[in-house]
Scaffold this motif. Structure first.
Motif, PDB file in Angstrom:
ATOM      1  N   PRO A 112       0.805  -1.228   0.000  1.00 19.82           N
ATOM      2  CA  PRO A 112       0.000   0.000   0.000  1.00 19.82           C
ATOM      3  C   PRO A 112       0.834   1.273   0.000  1.00 19.82           C
ATOM      4  N   ARG A 113       2.112   1.177   0.470  1.00 22.70           N
ATOM      5  CA  ARG A 113       2.935   2.389   0.488  1.00 22.70           C
ATOM      6  C   ARG A 113       3.240   2.878  -0.921  1.00 22.70           C
ATOM      7  N   ILE A 150       1.214   2.713  -3.518  1.00 22.67           N
ATOM      8  CA  ILE A 150       0.040   3.148  -4.297  1.00 22.67           C
ATOM      9  C   ILE A 150       0.024   4.662  -4.366  1.00 22.67           C
ATOM     10  N   ASP A 151       0.032   5.215  -5.527  1.00 21.55           N
ATOM     11  CA  ASP A 151      -0.157   6.661  -5.622  1.00 21.55           C
ATOM     12  C   ASP A 151      -1.526   6.974  -6.220  1.00 21.55           C
ATOM     13  N   ASN A 152      -1.790   6.481  -7.404  1.00 17.59           N
ATOM     14  CA  ASN A 152      -3.147   6.625  -7.944  1.00 17.59           C
ATOM     15  C   ASN A 152      -3.367   5.570  -9.023  1.00 17.59           C
TER      16      ASN A 152
END
Lengths: 155, 576
Positions: free
Chosen positions: B204-205, B207-209
């Motif tokens: 999850p770290r 994930i930006d978009n």
């Protein structure tokens, strides 16, 4: 034989020990600080990552819901439903013999569907390019401009 | 060398996937939302609704022993499957890689899911939560047609039981995949959009978009929903009263080729397409474009147009009808064997005299006659933007199966096969100053948030404007002279009937006919052209008796819905 007596000084062991302890503690504090920052940043990034995932899912669900509601509205206003409702309200289909034609302003004439802006109209960007440019981009652009001008090439 | 090998080796294509697996990335294909379809006023004709897939994760169900509760709860809400089937499915032994997740139901309406959620909440509020561990429901879009059967012949449908994710499997099975028939098939690529493969990090770290997937393009049709509904109603009534096997009606704007309404019976509810296997076949689905037939006397409009335009005849030319006319050594007769005596060209059209039109074609000669037919697009597809436009090749002089007598029979629409869309397109040239516009059904499309208008296209100009005007006047006079039931008070209309015998293996021996009518108006400023085809009517074989009144009904609706004032009012409005 002459003997010279030199007085030698030595730091007391407890002071050396204190220095070592102090330095070690400083290193430990630094490590703790870095670890703390790393953990905080990681935790924040993870949280934001999950929020993004959640928001993306929400957006997807809402897009689907909007489509559903649009279809439901279309169903409620479909030709057959509207005709039925009109009949129930006492209306009857327009008859040519009853039609009355009057001249109206062109702005009052029913217009064909314009569901999106026409292809020719490009919307102006809300944010000026200068505000979105990084320092590096600006520098590269300036250097390129300078080189172009230097060589006398017309842009 | 190693770099080149990695770039070219087919097995190297698998490496990124292996890499993804190692580096915790998931490659996912995102399917865009299918574009909507609207009528010309923005009324939604095809959209998407939210439905759900419900399934169970077998390991979770097994661990939590929730199969019984899942079966009981779901069977109370879903009509199908029943309690036993759900329980059997949920109790399927878990096998890693083989049996991990089982779909219990798909395309479940959103309201059923709301019921399920409410049930769960109520149980929770009462302090006795239901153990539904391992039960999952996921939303996905499903094609929906809010007007049900309206414009079904035009729209076609999406085989939504085969979801975009399963298209490869669907194609392998030889099934319909995506859009089928009509606009849905013709514009399938545009409506469906382009699926996009994205790499989604499992960490999850990272994930930006997620990339925004642009939806498929939406279409705005030329169809007028109100006129379409009215025309369908008229077609249904006409079919019932005439006992015809099928009724086809097309309404077009001759100025720009826009199809304003198009229907052929039967129609069906697009939301339940699987219930109509008999009519989901290509010719029966939309007879206006996919069914060829011998049109009969409506074809005389084209023959006369060629005759006048080429100078072979003038409106004042006379023909002495003696009841038969011989072409290629074979005598041709009038439809009712009547002898009409001396007639001018308007009289020939008014009484629909076969011998006269055979004479006109003979005056033109085969070369010019067939050149004109080619210019009118006979023997070619119109290119309308609907799937499965049919074509019957036109026999020309020089073809092995062409005989000299064909010149005479073709002149009155026998021995030549066309689709209604070919006929209305060809005859629209007479209504539109000699110019034939390409028929089309899409008025505009919306892509990337912008509306792109589809420009009308000129196909060809087979006749001169003065010829078109002269012929329009002749046909308008013919309707008035015969006091046709096609006439509508207040509007000057031009039109022609067509009663065609149906060929069998033994020749034209069947008493059954195809009754057609083509007409347009107002003659001085044509804004619509209507084509009607009634297949094998039993009430009467004559188009003048059964097709002309249908034209009358369509025009009455069209002028009201399209807001075309009577000629007198129009003339007054033109005056300053």
């Amino acid at each position: 034989m002459d003997q010279t007596l030199l007085q030698a000084y030595r730091e007391s062991p407890w002071r050396t020990q204190l220095k070592w302890i102090g330095a070690s503690l400083a290193v430990l504090a630094l490590i703790a600080l870095i670890a703390g920052i790393y953990l905080t940043v990681s935790a924040r990034a993870t949280e934001v990552g999950y929020q993004i995932t959640h928001l993306e899912a929400t957006r997807e669900a809402q897009t689907l819901e909007i489509a559903s509601l649009r279809a439901e509205l279309a169903s409620l206003t479909s030709a057959s439903v509207m005709a039925q409702r009109a009949r129930e309200l006492g209306f009857q289909p327009a008859d040519m013999s009853q039609a009355l034609y009057v001249a109206v302003d062109p702005s009052l004439v029913r217009r064909e569907a314009q569901l999106a802006p026409p292809a020719s109209s490009k919307p102006e960007p809300l944010i000026k390019p200068a505000y979105k440019q990084s320092l590096w981009d600006w520098m590269v652009e300036e250097v390129l401009q300078w080189r172009i001008k230097g060589r006398g090439i017309k842009p | 060398m190693q770099i080149i090998r990695l770039q070219t080796d087919a097995r190297a294509q698998e490496l990124p996937k292996i890499g993804e697996a190692y580096y915790n990335y998931e490659v996912r294909t995102l399917f865009p939302e299918r574009g909507d379809i609207f009528d010309r006023w923005g009324n939604l004709l095809a959209g998407n609704v939210e439905v759900y897939e419900i399934g169970v994760a077998l390991d979770e169900v097994h661990y939590a022993k929730s199969a019984e509760a899942i079966a009981r709860t779901l069977s109370e809400i879903l009509e199908r499957p029943g309690y036993t089937e759900i329980k059997v499915a949920a109790e399927t032994p878990y096998e890693k890689g083989k049996a991990e997740f089982i779909t219990i139901a798909d395309f479940v309406p959103a309201e059923k899911i709301r019921q399920l959620e409410q049930k769960i909440q109520e149980a929770k509020d009462k302090g006795s939560p239901i153990n539904l561990t391992g039960l999952y429901w996921v939303a996905h879009p499903m094609r929906y047609y809010p007007e049900n059967d309206l414009a079904s012949n035009i729209l076609g449908f999406v085989n939504f039981l085969k979801r975009p994710e399963n298209v490869a499997e669907c194609q392998r099975d030889g099934d319909w995949c995506g859009g089928h028939l009509g606009v849905e098939e013709y514009y399938d690529g545009l409506l469906a959009g382009t699926p996009v493969q994205v790499r989604i990090p499992k960490d999850p770290r990272k994930i930006d978009n997620l990339p925004t997937i642009p939806p498929g393009s939406s279409l705005i049709l030329t169809i007028d929903r109100e006129l379409q509904a009215a025309v369908e109603h008229i077609a249904d009534q006409a079919r019932e009263s005439s006992g015809a096997e099928a009724v086809t009606i097309v309404v077009m704007n001759p100025r720009n080729g826009e199809i304003l309404a198009m229907t052929s019976t039967p129609r069906f509810n697009l939301n339940r397409y699987w219930e109509y296997p008999d009519i989901i076949n290509i010719p029966a689905f939309n007879r206006a474009i996919s069914q060829v037939y011998e049109p009969g006397s409506v074809f005389k409009v084209l023959t006369m147009a060629g005759g006048l335009d080429s100078g072979a005849v003038t409106p004042e030319s006379t023909f002495l009808d003696v009841g038969s006319y011989t072409v290629g050594g074979i005598p041709l007769h009038n439809w009712d064997y009547t002898v009409w005596g001396t007639q001018d060209m308007t009289g020939c059209l008014q009484h629909s005299i076969n011998t006269c039109l055979a004479w006109v074609a003979n005056q033109m000669g085969p070369t010019r006659f067939y050149q004109y037919l080619e210019a009118f697009g006979i023997g070619r597809r119109t290119g309308i933007d609907l799937a499965y436009e049919a074509l019957y090749p036109m026999r020309r002089p020089g073809d092995t199966d062409w005989h000299e007598v064909d010149l005479g029979t073709n002149a009155f629409g026998q021995g030549i096969s066309v689709t209604p869309i070919q006929m209305i397109t060809a005859i629209s040239a007479v209504a539109n100053e000699g110019k034939m516009m390409a028929p089309h059904i899409v008025k505009a499309y919306i892509r990337n948030g912008q509306q792109v208008e589809v420009s009308p296209k000129l196909m060809t100009a087979p006749i001169k404007p003065e010829t078109a005007r002269t012929l329009s006047e002749m046909l308008a006079n013919a309707l008035v002279n015969e006091a046709s039931p096609a006439l509508v008070d207040g509007y000057r209309l031009a039109g022609k009937t067509g009663t065609a015998s149906i060929p069998t293996e033994q020749g034209y021996t069947s008493p059954l006919t195809n009754a057609s009518f083509v007409g347009w108006g107002p003659v001085d400023d044509p804004q619509f052209i209507v084509y009607i085809w009634m297949e094998k009517p039993s009430a009467s074989p004559w188009a003048s008796v059964i097709a002309a009144p249908v034209f009358h009904d369509v025009v009455e609706e069209a002028v009201t819905i399209l807001r075309i004032p009577p000629d007198e009012v129009r003339q007054q409005m033109k005056q300053p």
